[in-house]
Enzyme design. Structure first.
Site, PDB file in Angstrom:
ATOM      1  CB  VAL A   1      -4.734  -3.590  16.181  1.00 13.37           C
ATOM      2  CG1 VAL A   1      -6.001  -3.706  15.348  1.00 13.37           C
ATOM      3  CG2 VAL A   1      -4.919  -2.617  17.334  1.00 13.37           C
TER       4      VAL A   1
ATOM      5  CE  LYS B   1     -10.036  -4.735  13.196  1.00 14.70           C
ATOM      6  NZ  LYS B   1      -8.853  -4.584  12.338  1.00 14.70           N
TER       7      LYS B   1
ATOM      8  CE  LYS C   1       9.349 -11.119 -14.433  1.00 15.93           C
ATOM      9  NZ  LYS C   1      10.242 -10.307 -15.288  1.00 15.93           N
TER      10      LYS C   1
ATOM     11  N   PRO D   1      -2.986 -12.017   9.498  1.00 18.69           N
ATOM     12  CG  PRO D   1      -1.248 -13.030  10.670  1.00 18.69           C
ATOM     13  CD  PRO D   1      -1.585 -12.462   9.331  1.00 18.69           C
ATOM     14  CG  ASP D   2      -7.317  -7.664  13.108  1.00 18.34           C
ATOM     15  OD1 ASP D   2      -6.593  -6.822  13.668  1.00 18.34           O
ATOM     16  OD2 ASP D   2      -8.481  -7.427  12.730  1.00 18.34           O
TER      17      ASP D   2
ATOM     18  CG  ASN E   1      -0.210  -0.169   2.503  1.00 17.11           C
ATOM     19  OD1 ASN E   1       0.613   0.658   2.879  1.00 17.11           O
ATOM     20  ND2 ASN E   1      -0.492  -1.270   3.207  1.00 17.11           N
TER      21      ASN E   1
END
Length: 407
Positions: free
Chosen positions: A312, A345, A289, A309-310, A210
């Site tokens: 927080v 969460k 590749k 994996p989450d 990102n």
């Protein structure tokens, strides 16, 4: 010049090319009204003369472990009792090893064992020496005993190599020492911060990622250190130097970041999850590749993705969890999405910002935050530099943390 009490610094200087920086450090500490006495190792005297430090500190320089002129030969005990803080800059790999194993084979190592004052080390060495397993283990041992590490910084080294190992600049060290004596809002609190993007490998050449630059997370880590916190920073790939006084751990993927965070979360008091962690990764990483073209395995074929994996949420779910602060980068309905993430969460606090605007967000040096917490509270921080914004956020985190942990 008269000085207030509890401003006495014992500066240890060890043998490395960075010893010349210690001369400037003495001057900067004295400018801040510290009384400075210098202890030099034998190898340090190969780089700088004791007379230089004597002139800069206006105090005698100490070199010998057994000195008949000093307290009937017990000068190391007198020095150990005199200091309000012991600072070693530069601290070589050799000194780290000797302190980790409790050696008392020269004056500096002996008084580090004999003092009850806080011990602060500013490492300086070749980048490969700093990253060597033995050095990393010695650093972990010393940290576990409460020794604070300032740096090292990254950059060009005297040996011609580039990497982590440079001693922090004297001004940065002096600022950090001053903050210890001033007493920050997070003095002695252990803070864990994540920053930057993650990269999820598709093949040996390509990855999913990102736009995160890491600037906000690094600013938060720096602001927490300025407030006296003991800060660890788990960072995805960025080009940013480690903030002064912060222990940085480099990772690449979401799984690596998750592993490093979970290994430290139970030992920290506050966790601030600033990193923009990839939500998905390729289900299978190609060993070679991937080529363009038609057919199975071609680059234009559909990608099979799985959740990462989450981090927080995993920290917030720990039985003995730290005060947990999340971040929410949104393009619309910022507060509504942030409030949902906060509750879903189980976070203590969340800082939400709108991305995709030209004057703020990932690549920009500025940002604005809406900060929410569990009892319905909220605070707005308008557009400002990320450094300024981080200081405001850390001040609020400290306020809310102290409210919930008054002891």
């Amino acid at each position: 010049m008269s000085r207030p009490p509890n401003r006495k610094i014992l500066l240890g200087v060890t043998g490395g090319i960075a010893a010349y920086k210690a001369c400037d450090l003495v001057r900067r500490l004295r400018d801040r009204n510290f009384d400075v006495r210098v202890v030099m190792t034998a190898s340090a005297r190969e780089f700088v003369t004791p007379l230089t430090f004597q002139a800069l500190s206006s105090n005698p320089v100490h070199c010998a472990l057994l000195d008949e002129r000093a307290e009937a030969g017990m000068g190391h005990i007198e020095l150990a009792r005199w200091a309000d803080l012991v600072l070693v800059a530069p601290a070589t790999a050799n000194l780290l090893a000797r302190l980790a194993h409790g050696f008392a084979d020269d004056l500096l190592a002996t008084l580090c064992l004999a003092t009850t004052a806080p011990l602060v080390l500013a490492p300086a060495m070749n980048q490969q020496m700093w990253q060597a397993p033995a050095t990393r283990e010695n650093v972990r041992t010393l940290r576990d005993r409460g020794v604070e590490m300032l740096g090292p910084a990254q950059g060009d080294q005297a040996c011609g190599e580039v990497g982590p190992g440079r001693m922090l600049e004297p001004e940065a060290i002096a600022v950090r020492i001053e903050s210890r004596f001033r007493g920050g809002a997070l003095e002695g609190v252990k803070v864990l911060v994540t920053a930057g993007p993650t990269r999820e490998a598709l093949d040996p050449v390509r990855y999913l990622t990102n736009h995160s630059s890491g600037k906000m997370g690094y600013a938060v880590a720096a602001a927490a250190a300025e407030e006296g916190a003991l800060v660890s920073l788990v960072s995805g790939p960025t080009a940013l130097p480690a903030p002064s006084g912060v222990d940085r751990v480099d990772v690449t993927s979401a799984e690596e970041m998750h592993a490093q965070v979970m290994a430290r979360a139970a030992r920290c008091d506050i966790f601030v999850a600033v990193a923009a962690v990839a939500d998905y990764r390729p289900a299978h990483r190609a060993e070679q590749k991937i080529k363009k073209g038609d057919g199975p395995g071609a680059l234009d074929a559909a990608l099979d993705l799985v959740r990462t994996p989450d981090i927080v949420a995993g920290v917030a779910a720990l039985a003995d969890r730290p005060f947990t602060v999340g971040f929410a980068a949104e393009t619309e309905s910022v507060e509504a999405h942030a409030r949902d993430k906060l509750e879903r969460k189980g976070l203590d606090m969340i800082a939400a910002n709108r991305v995709g605007l030209p004057d703020r967000g990932f690549a920009s040096g500025c940002n604005a935050l809406s900060v929410l917490w569990r009892d319905g509270g909220r605070r707005e921080f308008p557009l400002a530099s990320k450094a300024e914004l981080a200081r405001s956020l850390v001040g609020l985190v400290a306020e809310r943390y102290r409210a919930e942990h008054p002891a």
